[in-house]
Design an enzyme around this catalytic site. Structure first.
Site, short mmCIF file in Angstrom:
data_model
loop_
_atom_site.label_atom_id
_atom_site.label_comp_id
_atom_site.label_asym_id
_atom_site.label_seq_id
_atom_site.Cartn_x
_atom_site.Cartn_y
_atom_site.Cartn_z
CE LYS A 89 13.37 18.72 -11.58
NZ LYS A 89 12.04 18.63 -12.09
CG HIS A 138 -1.70 -1.25 1.43
ND1 HIS A 138 -2.99 -1.46 0.96
CD2 HIS A 138 -1.33 -2.41 2.02
CE1 HIS A 138 -3.37 -2.68 1.29
NE2 HIS A 138 -2.39 -3.28 1.91
CB SER A 146 14.80 21.69 -16.12
OG SER A 146 14.03 22.84 -16.41
CD GLU A 148 10.69 11.41 -15.70
OE1 GLU A 148 9.83 12.20 -16.11
OE2 GLU A 148 11.82 11.77 -15.32
#
Ligand code: ARG
Length: 472
Positions: free
Chosen positions: A282, A155, A276, A289
């Site tokens: 970043k 969970h 970025s 991803e």
């Protein structure tokens, strides 16, 4: 002149020709098409349908064509529709009129089915190598940093400590099943459709078995209608590929969380990160991803192929040409994803202390503590209740772990139980110390001492087994 142009008066409308041609996609099959043609030519010679000299001329032409394809010297002509007619036309340009004998006893329908099976076989070989390489990377990482402890979750909440190696080996198991599924699909697809003709079977006494053996097939397909129109093998391989992508996607998802500074469990190498354009701070785990993102396309390829086939009567329908774009793209995606994930794993830096620290958070050793009471004769349900009380107390008193609780807390919890064994234990000498030991991360890990469990000795054995399996 079109190879099929005999009965046609008008030439094709440009819109129709553009719409129907497939050379941009099926040029991918060129080497398999040539391999199939060479075996077919030999079969024609064995059946006496071409002379030995004709067969030699055809085969020489095909071999020279193959060299030009490999060397990138072939210019595909869009007007020739697909790879089969491009190659046949080029062959005839090279060998002359005898080129017109190549297509004896063959249709593009059994031809493309053969090509696609050969192509798929090669693709499975590449994918298997890619999976093995990723498994090796995971196993290497498990050997390097595997004794680190990870907070296992259910969970998404802290559950029980597990060895990092145990977590990594879970993916090795998934990947091994992916390999197995691909190998299984390969076994079923490795039959030759050649000789099935357009749908009814070739009109010549071709020795299909010998031709099949020359192409490395294990045998021949049993029904010409099925062989020319079945694409189950594409669906099976896509299904295995989609599942493999889903496995990679789950792992990729974990990497994105673990590399977030809030977790700080791992650092993705600069070489596998991007920045970025606006935020100078970043550092993003983009490959992970994109693996997660591209899994969507592979799942899509599976569903689109199932939908493609579901309404097709026997035998070949032109719809089947649409089996290739998504299939080729999906397997290329899986191949590339395996490669990038292997690189990411190979260069991953593990922050052991962050993982270890987190492993104790959330009273993750509570189950091991309850198990320790059960081993001393307390019924599990009563033990669960006692430890639940200890967890509540620890939380209220701001103690980060159960092992930090004082002796008094253990004794009071046992004494307050409605179980007689527990109450007796409360007065046993050294009980608090023993329970505190059981409630350490080490105690918790050691207690999961079953096959498939995270006890260090079990994980070491699993690691050895995984390594041995890969070298077998
Ligand atoms: N380009 C076709 C395909 O991929 C080849 C077979 C065409 N057969 C035909 N009868 N038009 O399916």
């Amino acid at each position: 002149m079109r190879l099929w142009g005999g009965r046609f008066g008008d030439g094709p409308d440009a819109r129709m020709a553009d719409f129907t041609r497939s050379i941009e996609v099926d040029a991918e099959l060129a080497l398999d098409d040539i391999a199939g043609s060479i075996a077919h030519v030999r079969g024609l010679a064995r059946a006496g349908l071409v002379t030995a000299e004709e067969a030699l001329a055809l085969e020489d032409g095909l071999v020279s064509l193959r060299e030009d394809v490999v060397g990138g010297r072939v210019a595909w002509d869009p007007a020739l529709e697909d790879v089969h007619m491009n190659l046949e036309t080029m062959l005839t340009e090279r060998v002359g009129a005898v080129g017109g004998k190549l297509h004896t006893g063959r249709s593009r329908n059994d031809q493309v089915a053969t090509d696609l099976r050969l192509w798929t076989r090669r693709a499975i070989g590449r994918l298997d190598e890619g999976i093995v390489a990723l498994e090796r990377a995971l196993i290497d990482l498990a050997e390097r940093d595997g004794d680190t402890v990870l907070p296992g979750t259910t969970h998404i909440q802290p559950a029980q400590p597990v060895l990092f190696a145990h977590h990594l080996l879970a993916y090795v198991e998934m990947l091994e099943r992916d390999r197995g599924r691909l190998a299984d699909a390969r076994r079923r697809l490795n039959l030759s459709p050649l000789g099935s003709g357009a749908l009814a079977g070739a009109g010549y006494p071709l020795d299909r078995e010998t031709t099949a053996a020359e192409l490395g097939f294990d045998g021949v397909t049993a029904n010409s209608l099925d062989a020319t129109s079945d694409r189950d093998f594409v669906v099976e391989v896509l299904s295995a590929a989609a599942l493999a992508m889903v496995h990679l996607s789950r792992f990729a998802e974990e990497i994105t969380w673990w590399s977030n500074p809030r977790f700080g469990f791992v650092r993705v190498a600069d070489a596998f990160s991007t920045g970025s354009s606006m935020m100078p701070n970043k550092k993003n785990p983009d490959p992970a991803e994109l693996v997660r993102g591209r899994s969507a396309g592979v799942i899509g390829a599976l569903t689109s192929t199932l939908a493609l086939i579901k309404g097709l009567p026997l035998a070949y329908q032109r719809d089947l040409q649409e089996d290739k774009p998504a299939f080729f793209a999906a397997l290329a995606t899986l191949d590339a994803s395996l490669g990038v994930m292997a690189g990411l794993v190979e260069t991953l830096a593990v922050n052991r202390s962050r993982m270890q620290e987190a492993a104790e958070e959330g009273y993750t050793t509570a189950t091991a503590l309850a198990d320790a009471l059960v081993r001393r004769g307390v019924p599990f349900r009563a033990a669960h209740h006692i430890v639940g009380g200890l967890v509540g107390g620890a939380e209220a008193e701001g103690k980060r772990t159960l092992a930090q609780l004082p002796d008094e807390a253990f004794r009071a919890a046992l004494d307050g139980s409605d179980d007689a064994t527990a109450r007796r234990l409360a007065h046993e000498k050294g009980i608090a110390h023993a329970l505190r030991e059981a409630a350490t991360v080490e105690g918790s890990l050691a207690s999961a001492d079953v096959t498939g469990g995270t006890a260090p000795a079990r994980v070491a054995a699993a690691l050895a087994r995984a390594k041995a399996r890969l070298s077998a």
